[in-house]
Design a protein around this motif. Structure first.
Motif, mmCIF file in Angstrom:
data_model
loop_
_atom_site.group_PDB
_atom_site.id
_atom_site.type_symbol
_atom_site.label_atom_id
_atom_site.label_comp_id
_atom_site.label_asym_id
_atom_site.label_seq_id
_atom_site.Cartn_x
_atom_site.Cartn_y
_atom_site.Cartn_z
ATOM 1 N N UNK A 1 -69.764 74.145 -33.203
ATOM 2 C CA UNK A 1 -69.363 75.545 -33.434
ATOM 3 C C UNK A 1 -68.069 75.631 -34.215
ATOM 4 N N UNK B 1 -72.130 78.262 -24.593
ATOM 5 C CA UNK B 1 -73.199 77.257 -24.660
ATOM 6 C C UNK B 1 -74.476 77.812 -24.041
ATOM 7 N N UNK C 1 -71.606 70.790 -28.498
ATOM 8 C CA UNK C 1 -71.816 72.198 -28.875
ATOM 9 C C UNK C 1 -70.515 72.786 -29.440
ATOM 10 N N UNK D 1 -81.276 68.747 -30.776
ATOM 11 C CA UNK D 1 -80.663 69.833 -31.548
ATOM 12 C C UNK D 1 -80.759 71.192 -30.843
ATOM 13 N N UNK E 1 -68.740 74.892 -37.780
ATOM 14 C CA UNK E 1 -69.391 76.028 -38.429
ATOM 15 C C UNK E 1 -68.401 77.116 -38.770
ATOM 16 N N UNK F 1 -82.229 79.690 -27.485
ATOM 17 C CA UNK F 1 -83.155 78.747 -28.128
ATOM 18 C C UNK F 1 -84.312 78.395 -27.208
#
Lengths: 150, 709, 267
Positions: free
Chosen positions: B696, C250, B692, B563, B699, C257
């Motif tokens: 996105x 990305x 990814x 994640x 979302x 993160x």
């Protein structure tokens, strides 16, 4: 340029062009064609040999850089019963199909066997990630090397 | 059957394999190729250092045209014939004492290139760029969609990929001035077709050519074509009257051997509320690159992919408009499973989408739609010879512990993990025969196979087939079979493959022919020989023209997506295979494991890319990513055995099944892992970047990205 | 894929090597372990007239890892460092990400720093640990550069054609640290990576060169902790590029993160 080295225990001396790679020296000048070229850019691992006991990519080393060093290729494994045992285990466990990658895996595994401190057998997949095999799906190779190191 | 005689493997493991680059012929020159730096250009004057360079015109090479229904008839032209049609295309050959000096000559060569506009057609025979087009249709699709409670749509794209054997291509041509015969050693899966193609390109009778195959370091389809370099090296050796060889390097291999896949499938599927699939309306476009590749032609990918759609499901009506479009890119050819992978990816992703939409478990939805019993003929005429699809699913569910897996997934999701379970139910055609090829629009491939059993004066038994081993281990399988049928010691049997002088002609090795047509001809030849006293002089040849058979399987993958970095990892893989009678269990296991690994690579990692100027961006192994030991889990393998009634032994072939199954199971598992985030995946490979981007978009409340984004 | 013709010199001392480079200027390329340069030679992307092989230059070999200040001379191979019991854990963690072990058998610390691949670990470590790079030339003698001045951009450093990187020195990294990468496959160059040690935060493989994140560092000095706000600041600060394997978006998201992770590990 004069280059002196020892290959599988036998001294060799010759005049080589500086641009000649170690892999091509072994294959074309010494007729040791068990060292295979799969990518010539240091990724596939088929050309792996031992240089002073450490596994190296022979495509990423110029022959002149190997001056004074001692090399082991797949043809030199007969002299080493321990290495021969892994080779036989790979054959028995179907750890090879087309066989092109096999010499590289054998030399990489041999370097792992000699590592100090000893390698953790659980890390075998990661440690073999520098050698590509497209036939077997790796499972039988990992199993044979793990059992042999274990 | 007895254990393998592991003689070949032991020799290979000692570094004693004589692959093409290991052959030593005194006085052999080394060729290298001047390649196009432009995607499309007219080739003008050429100047070479010391005159050591020749173009297609200099060598007088003839083009080949693959013909058949639906094909535009665009030629395949060795060395371009005055045009460059993709970056990396070989346009001229140079030669020197070694490869280093040959590359110096490549650097020194001057080729005048006049760039052509991007919209200029690559081939005058195909002004719109369509090299092949047809429609497969059976049943009343429009009525089925009208009768459906729900019509779901999907668009699935498989990236351009490549088989990537660890040994690259290579060829060594050796003229014999005494006999006038040119011996061409080449790393190929199709020696007889190479000979036929070479003869036509060079304008020579086939009798003046002998094609020999050394040890081959993997093929996986890419070595089942005739290549310009084979033609040029043969022509050069004849011109110079000297042996010449060329060993492909990896950069050449990635840019200019043959690519695969690169197809977009659009689906409209009509279903009932209970999840019965009534009809499928499909449209498929494959980008096949610069040429209609020889011998398979531009129909290979679009036809194979189209005919495999929903192949394991009892669908009443199916239509697929399918076509091949040219582009100024490397030609597309065969890769393990060919278009079945593309078809199964689209089908299985769609089946999972239907399940999700109807809130039916994906396993249950497959149960409701699987072909109930064989024989079974699909609306487009695929006559499934054998197989038990309900039992494949039941076996898979039991072997994988399906219910427990779903429970585990539920707990993992509650803990915030992205864990997915993916299924695939599929079949494939193998052992394609003459009539199948003609129906599919391919006239260039014979489709039949042959075997010969001969007893020379020394009492050895020579078994020669029209196959060519690329590392699968035919020789050992055939030797053991011969020993068993003839009742002799295996040591007395010599298996000969890959030599047009010693072997009876046939079709070569791909689509698991080695376990179908070739094996059939071998069994018949061996049985005929067994009826004799095997006296010296015995010489028996048998031909088999196989009918297609349908190996099948059900696979399950468990994938976890990280994640943080969106990296997918396959944690577990379970395969249930039905390849009919198993001739050699270890060979079968090896084929499935290796096939699954290739499929995992194709689904998660592998992708060829070109930039807007037509330059390939993936010509090194830093950019074209194949799976490593850390990417592949143990494959848990289970067997069902439904012998084919169409072959004597009942075998159906297993070379492609692992790869095909992974295209469905792994793709569905990744998609299932990120489904709670609302992400929709439809473009292979399912890379961290694509996952990814899909998350996105979900979302942001946007629809799924179009392929290429 | 065979190198173009090239001459080879094999100096026996640092002075000899520097004299060769002074004489040849940009016609020469120093060759260390060759793990980056030899593939470029094979692809003929690099075609120097002369290679100056450094394998016999004793002054460039060896590392002093025992004191409070570490000195790693340029030709020290990564495999040698890995075998040293004195290797600080942070360097060990980072080394595990450098290619595969067969590459580390030949790859050198100086070679990696001088090559300056934006995704490589050594330039990032040098920046993270505020290393000093000692650079020598025959004409101008020695100069010492902080990593931030040595690292200029992709495949670009402050080294002049007649200069050699002699050694890298740094205070011994001790205490807690974080170091993390996301790579497509084991041993690949990172899509994005991050490190944190003693309040310094570095992201690499995201943009044209490894990058310190002063805003994040200030946030931490002011008592900030891992969490959404730290990630937001990192995201805003990371310079990222698009390439074949990942987009800038990305790299910003995943980089932020990873920064969060390494800060948490280091605190």
């Amino acid at each position: 340029m004069i280059c002196r080295l020892t290959v599988n225990g036998t001294p060799w001396e010759g005049d080589v062009p500086p641009r000649l790679t170690l892999a091509d020296l072994l294959r074309d000048h010494l007729q040791l064609t068990g060292t295979h070229l799969g990518c010539e850019q240091g990724v596939c691992g088929a050309c792996t040999v031992l240089c002073d006991g450490e596994a190296v990519r022979s495509c990423l080393m110029l022959a002149v850089q190997a001056d004074g060093r001692s090399l082991t290729t797949v043809e030199g494994l007969d002299a080493d019963p321990d290495a021969a045992a892994l080779r036989d285990a790979l054959v028995a466990g179907r750890g090879l199909q087309c066989g092109f990658c096999t010499p590289g895996f054998l030399l990489s595994a041999l370097a792992l066997r000699r590592a100090d401190p000893p390698v953790d057998p659980a890390r075998v997949p990661e440690l073999l990630a520098g050698n590509i095999c497209r036939c077997t799906g790796y499972g039988p190779i990992v199993a044979a090397v793990r059992a042999w190191l274990g | 059957m007895a254990r393998l005689d592991a003689g070949t493997a032991a020799r290979l493991a000692r570094g004693g394999g004589r692959y093409l680059a290991d052959l030593r012929v005194p006085g052999c020159l080394e060729a290298a190729f001047v390649r196009s730096p432009l995607p499309h250009a007219r080739v003008g004057a050429a100047r070479f250092h010391d005159g050591r360079g020749l173009t297609a015109a200099d060598l007088g090479l003839h083009p080949l045209v693959a013909t058949g229904p639906g094909l535009a008839g665009a030629p395949w032209i060795p060395l371009g014939g005055g045009r460059a049609r993709y970056v990396g295309e070989p346009l001229a050959v140079v030669w020197a004492a070694d490869r280093y000096q040959a590359e110096d000559l490549v650097d020194a060569a001057q080729l005048e290139l006049e760039p052509l506009p991007p919209d200029e057609p690559l081939h005058s025979q195909a002004p719109t760029g369509v090299l092949f087009e047809t429609t497969l249709e059976g049943g009343d699709v429009d009525a089925a969609l009208r009768a459906a409670d729900l019509v779901l749509e999907g668009r699935f794209h498989c990236a351009r990929q490549t088989p990537f054997p660890l040994e690259t291509r290579g060829v060594l041509a050796h003229p014999d001035p005494g006999t006038g015969v040119l011996t061409v050693w080449t790393s190929t899966q199709i020696p007889d077709l190479v000979r036929a193609g070479l003869a036509r390109c060079l304008g020579l009778p086939e009798a003046r050519l002998r094609v020999r195959v050394p040890q081959v370091g993997g093929g996986f389809g890419v070595k089942a074509h005739l290549f310009a370099e084979e033609v040029a090296v043969a022509a050069l050796a004849l011109r110079l009257g000297q042996p010449v060889r060329w060993i492909e390097d990896r950069q050449e291999h990635l840019a200019a051997s043959a690519h695969a896949h690169d197809a977009v499938v659009r689906l409209r599927v009509g279903v009932t509320r209970e999840g019965r699939i009534l009809g499928v309306d499909a449209d498929l476009t494959a980008d096949v690159g610069a040429y209609s590749i020889w011998p398979f032609s531009a129909s290979l990918e679009p036809m194979t992919a189209a005919s495999s759609l929903f192949g394991a499901y009892a669908v009443g009506a199916l239509r697929c408009r399918t076509r091949a479009r040219s582009s100024a890119r490397c030609p597309v050819g065969a890769q393990r499973g060919v278009g079945v992978t593309v078809g199964v990816h689209a089908t299985e992703r769609m089946v999972d989408r239907i399940a999700r939409r109807l809130s039916i478990d994906p396993l249950e939805l497959r149960r409701r739609n699987a072909v109930p019993a064989c024989p079974w003929t699909s609306p487009i005429g695929r006559a499934l010879d054998s197989g038990d699809y309900p039992r494949l699913l039941a076996t898979l569910a039991a072997a994988a512990g399906y219910d427990a897996l779903r429970a585990e997934q539920h707990r993992a999701r509650a803990a915030g993990r992205l864990l997915g379970v993916g299924l695939a139910l599929f079949n494939e055609h193998s052992g394609t025969g003459t009539q199948d090829y003609r129906r599919r629009g391919i006239d260039t491939i014979p489709g039949w196979d042959q075997s010969r059993v001969r007893v020379p004066a020394d009492g050895r038994i020579e078994v020669a087939t029209s196959a060519a081993d690329a590392g699968q281990g035919h020789a050992d399988t055939y030797r053991l079979l011969a020993a068993e049928v003839l009742g002799v010691a295996p040591e007395r049997v010599e298996v000969v493959e890959g030599d047009t002088d010693r072997c009876p002609p046939g079709t070569g090795t791909f689509t698991s022919r080695g376990a179908v047509g070739v094996l059939e001809s071998l069994v018949q030849a061996l049985r005929a020989a067994a009826a004799t006293d095997l006296a010296p002089g015995t010489d028996i040849v048998r031909r088999a023209d196989a009918e297609q058979v349908y190996p099948s399987g059900a696979h399950l993958a468990v994938v976890e997506v990280d994640p943080v970095g969106w990296r997918p990892r396959v944690l577990r893989y379970v395969a249930v295979e039905d390849c009919g009678t198993i001739i050699h269990p270890e060979v079968v296991a090896g084929q499935v494991r290796g096939g699954v690994a290739m499929g995992i690579g194709n689904v998660l990692l592998e992708e060829h890319a070109y930039d807007a100027d037509g330059q390939i961006q993936t010509a090194t192994l830093l950019d074209y990513l194949v799976p490593l030991a850390t990417d592949i889990p143990e494959v848990e393998l289970h067997h069902l055995t439904s012998p084919s009634p169409r072959t004597t032994l009942g075998s159906k072939g297993v070379g492609e099944a692992g790869t095909i199954g992974a295209f469905g199971a792994v793709a569905n598992a990744v998609a299932d892992a990120v489904a709670p985030l609302g992400a929709e995946l439809d473009t292979l490979p399912y890379s961290p970047q694509r996952i990814f981007a899909a998350v996105e978009r979900a979302r942001a409340g946007l629809p799924p990205a179009r392929p290429g984004q | 894929m065979k190198p173009a013709p090239v001459a080879y010199r094999r100096p026996e001392s640092l002075d000899e090597a520097l004299a060769d480079l002074a004489e040849l200027g940009d016609r020469a390329r120093p060759l260390a372990g060759g793990q980056s340069l030899v593939p470029l030679l094979a692809l003929r992307l690099a075609q120097p007239e002369v290679l100056v092989g450094l394998e016999r230059v004793a002054e460039l070999r060896g590392a002093d890892l025992d004191g409070d200040r570490l000195e790693i001379r340029a030709m020290t191979r990564e495999a040698e460092l890995e075998r040293s019991a004195a290797l600080p854990p942070l360097l060990g963690a980072a080394l595990g990400h450098v290619g595969h072990f067969q590459i580390r058998s030949r790859g050198t610390v100086g070679g990696s720093l001088a090559h300056m691949d934006p995704a490589a670990e050594w330039p990032a470590l040098a920046l993270l640990l505020d290393a000093t790079l000692t650079v020598a030339s025959a004409r101008r003698g020695r100069r010492r550069l902080p990593a931030a001045s040595f690292i200029l951009g992709p495949l670009t450093t402050a080294l002049e054609p007649d200069e050699l990187l002699e050694a890298v020195t740094m205070a011994r990294p001790d205490g807690r640290f974080g170091f993390a990468e996301v790579e497509r496959r084991s041993g690949d160059f990172a899509l994005v990576g991050a490190g944190c040690h003693r309040g310094r935060v570095v992201v690499f493989a995201a943009g044209p060169r490894p990058q310190r994140l002063p805003g994040v560092e200030a946030f931490l000095r002011d008592g900030g902790a891992p969490g959404p706000e730290l990630q937001r600041r990192a995201h805003a600060e990371i310079e990222a590029r698009d390439d074949l394997h990942a987009s800038a978006a990305y790299r910003r998201q995943v980089g932020a993160r990873l920064v969060d992770q390494v800060v948490a590990a280091a605190s």
